[in-house]
Design a protein around this motif. Sequence first.
Motif, PDB file in Angstrom:
ATOM      1  N   ARG A 118       0.757  -1.153   0.170  1.00  0.00           N
ATOM      2  CA  ARG A 118       0.021   0.142  -0.002  1.00  0.00           C
ATOM      3  C   ARG A 118       0.729   1.315   0.048  1.00  0.00           C
ATOM      4  O   ARG A 118       1.977   1.216   0.362  1.00  0.00           O
ATOM      5  CB  ARG A 118      -0.748  -0.075   1.206  1.00  0.00           C
ATOM      6  N   GLU A 119       0.422   2.233  -0.665  1.00  0.00           N
ATOM      7  CA  GLU A 119       1.226   3.658  -0.396  1.00  0.00           C
ATOM      8  C   GLU A 119       1.742   3.850   0.777  1.00  0.00           C
ATOM      9  O   GLU A 119       0.752   3.960   1.621  1.00  0.00           O
ATOM     10  CB  GLU A 119       0.333   4.712  -1.093  1.00  0.00           C
ATOM     11  N   GLY A 120       2.716   4.196   1.136  1.00  0.00           N
ATOM     12  CA  GLY A 120       3.216   4.643   2.393  1.00  0.00           C
ATOM     13  C   GLY A 120       3.468   3.496   3.402  1.00  0.00           C
ATOM     14  O   GLY A 120       3.723   3.739   4.565  1.00  0.00           O
ATOM     15  N   GLU A 121       3.166   2.439   3.009  1.00  0.00           N
ATOM     16  CA  GLU A 121       3.205   1.238   3.870  1.00  0.00           C
ATOM     17  C   GLU A 121       4.709   0.826   4.230  1.00  0.00           C
ATOM     18  O   GLU A 121       5.455   0.664   3.508  1.00  0.00           O
ATOM     19  CB  GLU A 121       2.722   0.107   3.444  1.00  0.00           C
ATOM     20  N   ILE A 122       4.916   0.865   5.512  1.00  0.00           N
ATOM     21  CA  ILE A 122       6.415   0.509   5.930  1.00  0.00           C
ATOM     22  C   ILE A 122       6.377  -1.085   6.525  1.00  0.00           C
ATOM     23  O   ILE A 122       5.534  -1.830   6.687  1.00  0.00           O
ATOM     24  CB  ILE A 122       6.772   0.971   7.195  1.00  0.00           C
ATOM     25  N   VAL A 123       7.583  -1.749   6.008  1.00  0.00           N
ATOM     26  CA  VAL A 123       7.599  -3.326   6.124  1.00  0.00           C
ATOM     27  C   VAL A 123       8.298  -3.550   7.404  1.00  0.00           C
ATOM     28  O   VAL A 123       9.603  -2.980   7.627  1.00  0.00           O
ATOM     29  CB  VAL A 123       8.320  -3.744   4.996  1.00  0.00           C
ATOM     30  N   THR A 124       7.924  -4.236   8.195  1.00  0.00           N
ATOM     31  CA  THR A 124       8.720  -4.983   9.353  1.00  0.00           C
ATOM     32  C   THR A 124       8.666  -6.503   9.177  1.00  0.00           C
ATOM     33  O   THR A 124       7.731  -7.132   9.030  1.00  0.00           O
ATOM     34  CB  THR A 124       7.961  -4.370  10.576  1.00  0.00           C
ATOM     35  N   LEU A 125       9.860  -6.842   9.526  1.00  0.00           N
ATOM     36  CA  LEU A 125      10.058  -8.413   9.609  1.00  0.00           C
ATOM     37  C   LEU A 125      10.557  -8.892  11.062  1.00  0.00           C
ATOM     38  O   LEU A 125      11.527  -8.386  11.472  1.00  0.00           O
ATOM     39  CB  LEU A 125      11.220  -8.914   8.518  1.00  0.00           C
ATOM     40  N   VAL A 126       9.707  -9.609  11.323  1.00  0.00           N
ATOM     41  CA  VAL A 126       9.942 -10.074  13.069  1.00  0.00           C
ATOM     42  C   VAL A 126      10.280 -11.597  12.941  1.00  0.00           C
ATOM     43  O   VAL A 126       9.517 -12.340  12.823  1.00  0.00           O
ATOM     44  CB  VAL A 126       8.665  -9.833  13.736  1.00  0.00           C
ATOM     45  N   VAL A 127      11.569 -11.909  13.392  1.00  0.00           N
ATOM     46  CA  VAL A 127      12.126 -13.178  13.431  1.00  0.00           C
ATOM     47  C   VAL A 127      12.165 -13.673  14.875  1.00  0.00           C
ATOM     48  O   VAL A 127      12.412 -12.964  15.778  1.00  0.00           O
ATOM     49  CB  VAL A 127      13.682 -13.237  12.932  1.00  0.00           C
ATOM     50  N   VAL A 128      11.501 -14.918  14.999  1.00  0.00           N
ATOM     51  CA  VAL A 128      11.280 -15.381  16.468  1.00  0.00           C
ATOM     52  C   VAL A 128      11.798 -16.785  16.240  1.00  0.00           C
ATOM     53  O   VAL A 128      11.266 -17.559  15.745  1.00  0.00           O
ATOM     54  CB  VAL A 128      10.021 -15.356  16.811  1.00  0.00           C
ATOM     55  N   THR A 129      13.072 -16.879  17.205  1.00  0.00           N
ATOM     56  CA  THR A 129      13.649 -18.478  17.130  1.00  0.00           C
ATOM     57  C   THR A 129      14.574 -18.524  18.233  1.00  0.00           C
ATOM     58  O   THR A 129      14.738 -17.777  19.231  1.00  0.00           O
ATOM     59  CB  THR A 129      14.765 -18.423  15.915  1.00  0.00           C
ATOM     60  N   ASP A 130      14.501 -19.848  18.438  1.00  0.00           N
ATOM     61  CA  ASP A 130      15.215 -20.308  19.826  1.00  0.00           C
ATOM     62  C   ASP A 130      16.599 -21.131  19.622  1.00  0.00           C
ATOM     63  O   ASP A 130      17.112 -21.651  20.564  1.00  0.00           O
ATOM     64  CB  ASP A 130      14.344 -21.147  20.815  1.00  0.00           C
ATOM     65  N   GLY A 131      17.086 -21.110  18.374  1.00  0.00           N
ATOM     66  CA  GLY A 131      18.389 -21.748  18.119  1.00  0.00           C
ATOM     67  C   GLY A 131      19.016 -21.069  16.995  1.00  0.00           C
ATOM     68  O   GLY A 131      18.521 -20.265  16.233  1.00  0.00           O
ATOM     69  N   GLU A 132      20.315 -21.532  16.990  1.00  0.00           N
ATOM     70  CA  GLU A 132      21.106 -21.058  15.837  1.00  0.00           C
ATOM     71  C   GLU A 132      20.864 -21.613  14.625  1.00  0.00           C
ATOM     72  O   GLU A 132      20.275 -22.981  14.723  1.00  0.00           O
ATOM     73  CB  GLU A 132      22.743 -21.355  16.273  1.00  0.00           C
ATOM     74  N   GLU A 133      21.140 -21.189  13.605  1.00  0.00           N
ATOM     75  CA  GLU A 133      20.943 -21.669  12.246  1.00  0.00           C
ATOM     76  C   GLU A 133      21.958 -22.842  12.112  1.00  0.00           C
ATOM     77  O   GLU A 133      23.006 -23.144  12.736  1.00  0.00           O
ATOM     78  CB  GLU A 133      21.700 -20.636  11.172  1.00  0.00           C
ATOM     79  N   ASN A 134      21.491 -24.427  11.755  1.00  0.00           N
ATOM     80  CA  ASN A 134      22.050 -25.401  11.797  1.00  0.00           C
ATOM     81  C   ASN A 134      21.727 -26.200  10.463  1.00  0.00           C
ATOM     82  O   ASN A 134      22.493 -27.351  10.367  1.00  0.00           O
ATOM     83  CB  ASN A 134      21.647 -26.185  13.020  1.00  0.00           C
ATOM     84  N   CYS A 135      21.146 -25.724   9.455  1.00  0.00           N
ATOM     85  CA  CYS A 135      20.890 -26.664   8.253  1.00  0.00           C
ATOM     86  C   CYS A 135      20.432 -26.067   7.194  1.00  0.00           C
ATOM     87  O   CYS A 135      19.949 -26.828   5.974  1.00  0.00           O
ATOM     88  CB  CYS A 135      19.949 -28.040   8.645  1.00  0.00           C
ATOM     89  N   SER A 136      20.880 -24.846   6.893  1.00  0.00           N
ATOM     90  CA  SER A 136      20.426 -24.231   5.560  1.00  0.00           C
ATOM     91  C   SER A 136      21.749 -24.595   4.383  1.00  0.00           C
ATOM     92  O   SER A 136      22.601 -24.927   4.831  1.00  0.00           O
ATOM     93  CB  SER A 136      20.626 -22.452   5.637  1.00  0.00           C
ATOM     94  N   VAL A 137      20.913 -24.803   3.191  1.00  0.00           N
ATOM     95  CA  VAL A 137      21.879 -25.258   2.169  1.00  0.00           C
ATOM     96  C   VAL A 137      21.504 -23.943   0.999  1.00  0.00           C
ATOM     97  O   VAL A 137      22.640 -23.980  -0.156  1.00  0.00           O
ATOM     98  CB  VAL A 137      21.627 -26.578   1.347  1.00  0.00           C
ATOM     99  N   LEU A 138      20.623 -23.319   0.878  1.00  0.00           N
ATOM    100  CA  LEU A 138      20.307 -22.389  -0.257  1.00  0.00           C
ATOM    101  C   LEU A 138      21.084 -21.178   0.056  1.00  0.00           C
ATOM    102  O   LEU A 138      21.629 -20.236  -0.742  1.00  0.00           O
ATOM    103  CB  LEU A 138      18.914 -22.282  -0.398  1.00  0.00           C
ATOM    104  N   HIS A 139      21.233 -20.586   1.390  1.00  0.00           N
ATOM    105  CA  HIS A 139      21.683 -19.421   2.008  1.00  0.00           C
ATOM    106  C   HIS A 139      22.825 -19.322   2.855  1.00  0.00           C
ATOM    107  O   HIS A 139      22.871 -20.385   3.671  1.00  0.00           O
ATOM    108  CB  HIS A 139      20.618 -18.336   2.208  1.00  0.00           C
ATOM    109  N   THR A 140      23.609 -18.497   3.039  1.00  0.00           N
ATOM    110  CA  THR A 140      24.748 -18.238   3.804  1.00  0.00           C
ATOM    111  C   THR A 140      24.520 -16.976   4.708  1.00  0.00           C
ATOM    112  O   THR A 140      23.710 -16.336   4.310  1.00  0.00           O
ATOM    113  CB  THR A 140      26.051 -18.372   3.452  1.00  0.00           C
ATOM    114  N   LYS A 141      25.210 -16.816   5.865  1.00  0.00           N
ATOM    115  CA  LYS A 141      25.037 -15.634   6.546  1.00  0.00           C
ATOM    116  C   LYS A 141      25.270 -14.692   5.575  1.00  0.00           C
ATOM    117  O   LYS A 141      24.825 -13.462   5.632  1.00  0.00           O
ATOM    118  CB  LYS A 141      25.822 -15.580   7.859  1.00  0.00           C
ATOM    119  N   GLU A 142      26.345 -14.664   4.780  1.00  0.00           N
ATOM    120  CA  GLU A 142      26.649 -13.782   4.009  1.00  0.00           C
ATOM    121  C   GLU A 142      25.662 -13.265   3.000  1.00  0.00           C
ATOM    122  O   GLU A 142      25.453 -12.003   2.767  1.00  0.00           O
ATOM    123  CB  GLU A 142      27.977 -14.055   2.966  1.00  0.00           C
TER     124      GLU A 142
END
Length: 235
Positions: A118-142
């Motif tokens: 929508r016009e003027g809409e801000i985006v907020t991404l809220v990540v909720v997790t209890d553990g460290e990254e441990n099995c991604s294959v498509l993305h890295t921290k970089e």
Amino acid sequence: MTKKRVYSHILLDRSHSMHQGYDDTVKAVNSYLEKLAADPDLSTRVSLTLFDSMSGISSGMLGTFGSHSSLATDHVFENIKPKTAPKIGRHNYQPRGNTPLFDAIGSVVAKIDAQTRREGEIVTLVVVTDGEENCSVLHTKESIRALLDARKERGWLVIYLGADHDAFAQAGSINVAAVNTMAYNKLNTESATTATLRSVKDYAMTGSIAASAFTNEERDKASGWAPNTASGGAK
């Protein structure tokens, strides 16, 4: 006063360890949505994505699972008014599997990019997790750091709520600002999401990252540490 337009996308860890503190997590997420709906100054749209590593495992969840073997995503609801959002509970949120956090963030960023704002809409991404990254294959921290840096330049607010791990180290590795990172105790998840609502609203009203920063009082409540005025210590 014209209401500020906000889009809040919650990315919620569904890995097995989220069984601990389950009831508090469910209560907090549902409360966050209710408070967004009731806020008189905000016109909000919300999405909720759950993630884990058990792609292709049928468990009666709402939505569609991702097809990649490392990542299962379930879009419980997408881009709707918070007052119409279904509550989460045992029927649609059952922890399992591991934590492909980087792949989950990459997937959600792509989904948000594909939406019409929508016009003027801000985006907020809220990540909720209890553990460290441990099995991604498509993305890295970089690669995730690059994705998030580019979106923050567009004005996104990225918030990281982390329990039972070094939240600041992991959030910092993908360039989530320390002021928007919260280390919380699962028994105090609602304190963390209450602080998140305040952060999101202040950012929407001012456009200032400084205004969105978590306060020391909010951090104390979310972590379970609070000033003991009688002894000068903590309880």
